[in-house]
Design an enzyme around this catalytic site. Structure first.
Site, short mmCIF file in Angstrom:
data_model
loop_
_atom_site.label_atom_id
_atom_site.label_comp_id
_atom_site.label_asym_id
_atom_site.label_seq_id
_atom_site.Cartn_x
_atom_site.Cartn_y
_atom_site.Cartn_z
N ASN A 50 1.80 -6.15 -2.03
CA ASN A 50 0.76 -6.57 -1.83
C ASN A 50 0.19 -5.23 -1.93
OD1 ASN A 50 -1.42 -7.71 -0.39
ND2 ASN A 50 -1.43 -6.04 0.84
N GLU A 51 -1.45 -5.27 -3.37
CA GLU A 51 -2.08 -3.63 -3.11
C GLU A 51 -0.78 -2.85 -3.41
OE1 GLU A 51 -4.16 -4.19 0.34
OE2 GLU A 51 -5.19 -5.90 0.00
N ASN A 52 -0.42 -3.02 -4.67
CA ASN A 52 0.31 -1.39 -4.71
C ASN A 52 -0.04 -0.76 -5.48
OD1 ASN A 52 2.41 -4.25 -5.15
ND2 ASN A 52 2.77 -2.42 -3.64
N ARG B 197 0.03 -9.38 -5.37
CA ARG B 197 -1.58 -9.85 -5.21
C ARG B 197 -1.92 -8.49 -5.79
NH1 ARG B 197 -5.48 -7.90 -1.68
NH2 ARG B 197 -7.20 -8.93 -1.85
N ARG C 69 1.29 -1.00 0.24
CA ARG C 69 0.13 0.14 0.10
C ARG C 69 0.85 0.81 -0.30
NH1 ARG C 69 -5.27 -1.91 3.55
NH2 ARG C 69 -6.08 -2.90 3.16
#
Length: 819
Positions: A424-426, A463, A388
């Protein structure tokens, strides 16, 4: 000052006894801690009189591992502490190795760390999850020459450590992440005596063809050589899983710089590592010089895996459906500071549930975890904490490169690892004023290339970052059917659509929240409010309990009953998806998070199939019924003491089992035998409709698998009285054992009928000698919690004295109990 990274597997971490095991000590006891910053290192080591009230700050005794946020991470009334803290101890150091080195080895500390010997700074590290080592030899020898060593410290060496988990936008992971960025020495710290030449890392590359007949292994090593020795003799021994030596060789080394090739040999018909038979070879390396012998032992495994393009996952040439879950480093009462025993318990519970795959989210985890994955047979996706927030500057990016390098090199030899996760969730912005997709793509490409350079044998994955899905080898989109978007019956359709968009698909993160001990007679009601959107991705704001479109995560009842249906549907569908590589439910255990203050247990992500203290939810047994072979049977509702409905109304009784058939008995009378059919939803056809008796009921089930019989039994009350709006509370002592008192709160209407659908917030408080067992992040360990079916439980330590406990809920008269 010399600082480097060691990759040492010790006997205590599932390895054979080695020379290092004799010269390594876990520094568990005799630590002091203060949760604030100091004015300087002098305050940690200055001489003080014992018990002097003017000596501030006041230090408290602790043992390691220790987390700064052991309790405040889930305290409903505060923001968890993010800032500097200090630890100190005094060590007896006597390294008898000729020209040996004395080292402090950190298995992980959060998030920035400085290390001091007396007042000398000997090392620093940035990053809360990778291992690192500080050479304290020179500083120790210098301090031993001082008068303070002899007088003030009586022959001991003072070591002080500053940890800091302050908010920092130029650090990974982002504070926007859905987990706490813990502070402290929350993994083990080790004192090591190493010879003059020691082994930094071993890189073993076992390979085998798809048929499993032709094996080979190459072994390289990297040395720590601070005295610049120029020659050594290396001996390699490889032992098979039954203890037979299958290779032994020796090599004279005249070059000790870089990664040195020590052995490269063939092995016919190696015994293969798999998730069902995790067979491990033992690789021993000894390196001899005139100054002594260094030894290191590694466990390695031969296996061949393949993510078939547009197809399933193959292990050793055969399809394996990856049946997965996730793990955060988090536990009740200790937060990230889990002991080896607690980690072992958790990983064994996963295997008991039938897991053969795990994603370690969202950071490098303890080598204890990886060793257990090797020995239990759990394939691993491990990732760096680029999570994030967007993409920072060069300092930020360099940390990511460093953490990826450390993760791969430190966990290189684990046969369980099949994927290195890059992020993750970039696609989630917020930390920086600009959000540059092309810059993120460029950095993702850099990490992908770095991963393959360091380790060509594993795949890369991310992801939820669709604009980078073409960069990595394996991609997982966001699919939360029946929770954040859509309904759970759309799961297969949505998954197939996403599968067709990428070369290699793996679905990680699915499921939803459930408030442990909350149950519902009509769990699917919220689905009528949710539109079939043809999409099941999580979007900005979906995790909020306020506003936005209708979704089960906001409009559902958060009951275990609903989650049972959602999980049951997903698992039965996965059995009919031959193209599926696998899926991983999120996560195995409830964990704390700063971004969910309004959840039924404040600051907890409650998507686990067990609670934060290892208490199993009903969902655990549903996974078992699909994923395990050992005969099991479980009646839904062990934590549901009162069911409700009309008199003589037929109610559903659900049984989860992996057995071929089951017979159900209600109040001693057989309701017949049913056969299991995984595609007969719900509960694979093992369900019965029958009216309950008003009052007490008992259900027993007997299930058969071959010649084996297993059974389960529950008792509960059936309530037919209707309740009105909540009017009064009760607080009752229901148990006491070993000084622990259990209290139960209940909510009734004005006619004393229990309000079985009540989800009111209640707050417990205590005055007197006792102590509430709160800030645990569990349904029975929070002083401020939503009720489950009109009740709530709290425990307290009596401490052998008297206490008064109060129970408060807004708009309802407060009650108290004297104990």
């Amino acid at each position: 000052m010399k600082r480097f990274s060691l990759n040492i597997l010790f006997a205590v971490l599932l390895c054979s006894q080695t020379v290092y095991a004799q010269q390594k000590k876990r520094l568990v006891n005799n630590w002091e801690f203060v949760k604030q910053d100091l004015g300087g290192i002098w305050e940690a080591v200055r001489p003080v009189k014992k018990g002097n009230p003017e000596d501030v700050p006041l230090w408290q005794k602790v043992t390691l591992p220790h987390c700064v946020n052991a309790e405040d991470a889930v305290d409903p009334d505060v923001n968890y502490y993010q800032g500097p803290s200090w630890y100190r101890t005094q060590l007896e150091i006597d390294n008898n190795n000729q020209n040996g080195r004395t080292l402090l080895h950190f298995e992980g500390a959060g998030q920035k760390t400085d290390v001091y010997v007396y007042t000398t700074k000997v090392g620093s590290h940035v990053g809360g999850y990778d291992e690192w080592t500080v050479d304290i030899t020179d500083a120790v020898e210098a301090f031993k020459q001082t008068e303070e060593f002899k007088t003030q410290f009586k022959g001991k060496v003072p070591v002080s450590i500053r940890t800091d988990n302050s908010r920092d936008l130029e650090m990974m992971p982002s504070d926007l992440s859905d987990f706490n960025l813990y502070g402290g020495l929350y993994r083990y710290v080790n004192l090591i005596y190493a010879p003059g030449l020691s082994i930094d890392k071993i890189f073993a590359v076992p390979e085998v063809d798809k048929a499993g007949r032709n094996g080979k292994i190459a072994v390289r090593a990297r040395f720590y050589n601070p005295t610049s020795l120029s020659s050594a003799t290396a001996e390699i021994k490889l032992t098979d899983p039954k203890g037979k030596v299958v290779h032994r060789s020796s090599r004279n080394l005249n070059a000790l710089n870089g990664d040195v090739l020590l052995a490269d040999f063939q092995l016919k018909n190696p015994q293969l590592w798999s998730t069902n038979q995790p067979l491990l070879y033992t690789l021993e390396l000894s390196v001899k010089t005139p100054q002594g012998t260094a030894m290191q032992t590694e466990k390695v495994g031969f296996r061949h895996f393949e993510f078939v393009e547009k197809g399933p996952f193959l292990l050793n040439g055969k399809r394996l459906l990856l049946r997965g879950t996730h793990r955060h480093e988090d536990h009740a009462g200790v937060a990230a500071a889990m002991t080896e025993e607690q980690i072992r318990t958790e990983m064994k519970m996963m295997k008991e549930m039938g897991v053969n795959f795990i994603r370690l989210g969202h950071y490098q985890q303890s080598r204890i975890v990886l060793n257990l994955c090797d020995s239990l047979g759990i394939a691993v996706w491990e990732e760096i904490p680029w999570c994030r927030g967007g993409l920072g500057g060069e300092v930020y990016k360099e940390q990511g490169r460093r953490m990826l390098t450390n993760m791969i090199e430190q966990h290189y030899n684990h046969p369980s690892v099949i994927i290195w996760g890059l992020g993750n969730e970039n696609d989630w912005p917020g930390d920086f004023s600009t959000f540059d997709k092309e810059a993120i793509r460029a950095y993702m490409t850099e990490l992908h290339n770095l991963s393959h350079k360091l380790d060509p044998s594993r795949k890369t994955a991310i992801r939820r970052c669709d604009f980078c899905k073409d960069i990595v080898d394996v991609y997982s989109p966001s699919i939360w059917a029946g929770w954040y978007r859509g309904i759970y019956t759309e799961y297969k359709q949505v998954s197939l659509e996403e599968f067709n968009k990428v070369k290699r698909f793996l679905h990680v993160e699915w499921g939803g929240d459930s408030h442990a001990r909350r149950h519902s007679e009509t769990p699917d009601n919220a689905l009528s409010k949710v539109q079939r959107a043809g999409a099941a991705d999580e979007r900005a704001g979906d995790a909020s309990l306020f506003g936005g479109s209708a979704r089960v995560s906001k409009d559902g009842d958060w009951s275990e009953s609903y989650m049972a249906n959602l999980i049951d549907w997903h698992l039965k569908e996965q059995e009919t998806m031959p193209w599926l590589t696998g899926a991983a439910q999120w996560p195995f255990k409830d964990f704390s998070t700063p971004v969910r203050p309004d959840n039924p247990v404040p600051y907890m992500n409650q998507k686990g199939v067990i609670e934060r203290d290892f208490t199993k939810k009903e969902a655990f047994y549903i996974f078992q019924s699909y994923w395990t072979e050992k005969p099991m049977v479980h009646i839904y509702g062990h934590s549901w003491p009162v069911r409700w409905g009309e008199a003589n109304e037929a109610k559903m009784i659900k049984v989860y089992s992996n057995c071929e058939e089951a017979e159900l008995f209600l109040n001693g009378k057989s309701l017949g035998t049913k056969k299991r059919n995984s595609q007969d939803f719900p509960s694979a056809g093992l369900r019965w409709m029958a009216p309950f008796a008003t009052g007490q009921n008992t259900i027993r089930v007997v299930a058969r698998k071959g010649k084996t019989t297993v059974q389960d039994e529950i008792s509960f009350v059936y309530q037919t009285e209707k309740w009105d709006k909540p009017a009064k509370l009760t607080l009752t002592k229901i148990a006491e054992e070993n000084g622990i008192v259990t209290l139960e709160a209940k909510l009734f209407d004005s006619k004393n009928v229990q309000c079985l659908d009540a989800a009111n917030w209640v707050r417990f408080s205590l005055a007197g000698d006792g102590q509430l067992i709160d800030n645990q992040g569990t349904s029975t360990g929070s002083k401020y919690v939503q009720m489950y079916n009109g009740r709530a439980i709290i425990r307290m330590k009596s401490n052998g004295g008297k206490s008064s406990v109060a129970l408060k809920s807004e708009g309802i008269p407060t009650v108290m109990i004297n104990l």
